[in-house]
Design a protein around this motif. Structure first.
Motif, mmCIF file in Angstrom:
data_model
loop_
_atom_site.group_PDB
_atom_site.id
_atom_site.type_symbol
_atom_site.label_atom_id
_atom_site.label_comp_id
_atom_site.label_asym_id
_atom_site.label_seq_id
_atom_site.Cartn_x
_atom_site.Cartn_y
_atom_site.Cartn_z
ATOM 1 N N ARG A 1 4.028 -0.955 11.866
ATOM 2 C CA ARG A 1 4.016 -0.711 10.417
ATOM 3 C C ARG A 1 2.593 -0.756 9.855
ATOM 4 N NH1 ARG A 1 7.389 0.096 5.704
ATOM 5 N NH2 ARG A 1 5.903 -0.248 4.047
ATOM 6 N N ILE A 2 1.816 -1.751 10.291
ATOM 7 C CA ILE A 2 0.445 -1.887 9.801
ATOM 8 C C ILE A 2 -0.405 -0.688 10.217
ATOM 9 C CG2 ILE A 2 -1.687 -3.235 10.079
ATOM 10 C CD1 ILE A 2 0.164 -5.744 10.180
ATOM 11 N N SER A 3 -0.198 -0.212 11.430
ATOM 12 C CA SER A 3 -1.024 0.898 11.924
ATOM 13 C C SER A 3 -0.515 2.270 11.485
ATOM 14 C CB SER A 3 -1.124 0.845 13.451
ATOM 15 O OG SER A 3 0.139 1.009 14.039
ATOM 16 N N ASN A 4 0.656 2.333 10.859
ATOM 17 C CA ASN A 4 1.223 3.610 10.421
ATOM 18 C C ASN A 4 1.741 3.533 8.985
ATOM 19 O OD1 ASN A 4 1.238 5.217 13.024
ATOM 20 N ND2 ASN A 4 2.317 3.364 13.653
ATOM 21 N N PRO A 5 0.867 3.239 8.029
ATOM 22 C CA PRO A 5 1.358 3.159 6.644
ATOM 23 C C PRO A 5 1.718 4.543 6.113
ATOM 24 C CG PRO A 5 -1.019 2.985 6.689
ATOM 25 C CD PRO A 5 -0.565 3.035 8.126
ATOM 26 N N VAL A 6 2.652 4.558 5.194
ATOM 27 C CA VAL A 6 3.043 5.800 4.532
ATOM 28 C C VAL A 6 2.852 5.595 3.039
ATOM 29 C CG1 VAL A 6 4.966 7.343 4.016
ATOM 30 C CG2 VAL A 6 4.644 6.489 6.323
ATOM 31 N N ALA A 7 2.190 6.547 2.427
ATOM 32 C CA ALA A 7 1.940 6.455 0.993
ATOM 33 C C ALA A 7 3.242 6.602 0.216
ATOM 34 C CB ALA A 7 0.963 7.548 0.564
ATOM 35 N N PRO A 8 3.349 5.917 -0.934
ATOM 36 C CA PRO A 8 4.540 6.107 -1.768
ATOM 37 C C PRO A 8 4.638 7.564 -2.209
ATOM 38 C CG PRO A 8 3.098 4.387 -2.668
ATOM 39 C CD PRO A 8 2.389 5.005 -1.514
ATOM 40 N N LEU A 9 5.847 7.984 -2.510
ATOM 41 C CA LEU A 9 6.031 9.336 -3.017
ATOM 42 C C LEU A 9 5.254 9.513 -4.312
ATOM 43 C CD1 LEU A 9 9.859 9.779 -2.510
ATOM 44 C CD2 LEU A 9 8.058 10.954 -1.263
ATOM 45 N N SER A 10 4.668 10.679 -4.484
ATOM 46 C CA SER A 10 3.957 10.925 -5.734
ATOM 47 C C SER A 10 4.964 10.901 -6.873
ATOM 48 C CB SER A 10 3.240 12.276 -5.682
ATOM 49 O OG SER A 10 4.170 13.300 -5.479
ATOM 50 N N GLY A 11 4.552 10.326 -7.966
ATOM 51 C CA GLY A 11 5.423 10.231 -9.122
ATOM 52 C C GLY A 11 6.282 8.981 -9.149
ATOM 53 N N PRO B 1 7.048 5.406 -10.037
ATOM 54 C CA PRO B 1 6.435 4.452 -10.970
ATOM 55 C C PRO B 1 5.861 3.239 -10.240
ATOM 56 C CG PRO B 1 8.597 5.143 -11.752
ATOM 57 C CD PRO B 1 8.439 5.678 -10.361
ATOM 58 N N ARG B 2 4.729 2.757 -10.719
ATOM 59 C CA ARG B 2 4.029 1.634 -10.084
ATOM 60 C C ARG B 2 4.946 0.411 -9.952
ATOM 61 N NH1 ARG B 2 0.445 -2.686 -10.859
ATOM 62 N NH2 ARG B 2 -1.381 -2.592 -9.535
ATOM 63 N N GLY B 3 5.763 0.154 -10.963
ATOM 64 C CA GLY B 3 6.680 -0.983 -10.909
ATOM 65 C C GLY B 3 7.680 -0.862 -9.771
ATOM 66 N N ASP B 4 8.164 0.360 -9.515
ATOM 67 C CA ASP B 4 9.101 0.587 -8.410
ATOM 68 C C ASP B 4 8.417 0.353 -7.069
ATOM 69 O OD1 ASP B 4 11.032 1.188 -10.258
ATOM 70 O OD2 ASP B 4 11.106 3.340 -9.814
ATOM 71 N N VAL B 5 7.168 0.776 -6.956
ATOM 72 C CA VAL B 5 6.412 0.577 -5.714
ATOM 73 C C VAL B 5 6.222 -0.917 -5.468
ATOM 74 C CG1 VAL B 5 4.183 0.934 -4.573
ATOM 75 C CG2 VAL B 5 5.252 2.815 -5.851
ATOM 76 N N ILE B 6 5.899 -1.673 -6.516
ATOM 77 C CA ILE B 6 5.703 -3.121 -6.385
ATOM 78 C C ILE B 6 7.013 -3.798 -5.975
ATOM 79 C CG2 ILE B 6 5.217 -5.247 -7.682
ATOM 80 C CD1 ILE B 6 3.137 -3.540 -9.278
ATOM 81 N N LYS B 7 8.123 -3.414 -6.608
ATOM 82 C CA LYS B 7 9.429 -3.997 -6.257
ATOM 83 C C LYS B 7 9.799 -3.670 -4.811
ATOM 84 C CE LYS B 7 11.308 -2.355 -10.084
ATOM 85 N NZ LYS B 7 12.284 -1.899 -11.075
ATOM 86 N N ALA B 8 9.572 -2.425 -4.395
ATOM 87 C CA ALA B 8 9.906 -2.025 -3.026
ATOM 88 C C ALA B 8 9.075 -2.816 -2.017
ATOM 89 C CB ALA B 8 9.673 -0.527 -2.844
ATOM 90 N N LYS B 9 7.795 -2.969 -2.299
ATOM 91 C CA LYS B 9 6.930 -3.729 -1.384
ATOM 92 C C LYS B 9 7.337 -5.203 -1.344
ATOM 93 C CE LYS B 9 2.871 -0.749 -1.566
ATOM 94 N NZ LYS B 9 2.537 -0.463 -0.192
ATOM 95 N N ALA B 10 7.747 -5.748 -2.471
ATOM 96 C CA ALA B 10 8.184 -7.150 -2.501
ATOM 97 C C ALA B 10 9.450 -7.333 -1.677
ATOM 98 C CB ALA B 10 8.413 -7.603 -3.945
#
Length: 172
Positions: free
Chosen positions: A62-72, A74-83
């Protein structure tokens, strides 16, 4: 952007093993003491070791193969998903380790399909109780986090109609 094949294989293998372990763990709790129950416990422990090996493999992949969040997204959704994902990783580490502690401190061996693992923890009632409590609490936390993870993936797929789920599927 899709996840790579090793990430997908580890993700879905882990999902199958962990979901099975959770269901079997719940069933084992209500079983009467019998030889069949102890055979199921042995299988549960073997697959718990596999779950630990998968997460130990999964972290560097996972560390060596990160995938960027989908464009668009929302930052809050990205933070919740990562948490949620971060807490799931913690649970996926704590579950098998607490199971090992619970078993060995309770005076029971842990084997991988008959191959006995070294005893790391001596028999100790108090440590066994801590391992058992941690194993149970982590199981419930992991079930909650998995429901959130699966629910979010389905929400993205069916309601938001984005590629969040598709990125982890093999047809991509």
């Amino acid at each position: 952007m899709s996840y790579n094949l090793p990430t997908k294989l580890i993700h879905w293998s882990s999902a199958a093993v962990i979901l099975t372990l959770l269901v079997v763990g719940i069933v084992m709790e209500d079983m009467e003491n019998s030889p069949q129950k102890w055979e199921i416990y042995d299988l549960h422990k073997s697959f718990g070791v596999i779950a630990l090996l998968l997460i130990l493999l999964r972290i560097p992949v996972r560390i060596s193969n990160p995938v960027a969040p989908l464009s668009g997204t929302p930052r809050g959704d990205v933070i919740k998903a990562k948490a949620v994902q971060g807490l799931m990783y913690v649970c996926m580490l704590v579950m098998p380790i607490s199971g090992l502690i619970m078993s060995q401190a309770g005076g029971h061996e842990v084997a991988l399909f008959g191959l006995e693992l070294p005893m790391v923890f001596a028999e100790n009632h108090d440590l066994h109780e801590v391992g058992e409590a941690l194993h149970g609490l982590t199981a419930w936390a992991l079930m909650f986090l998995l429901l959130a993870h699966i629910g979010a993936a389905l929400l993205h797929h069916f309601k938001m109609k984005d590629d969040t789920l598709k990125r982890m599927l093999f047809k991509n």
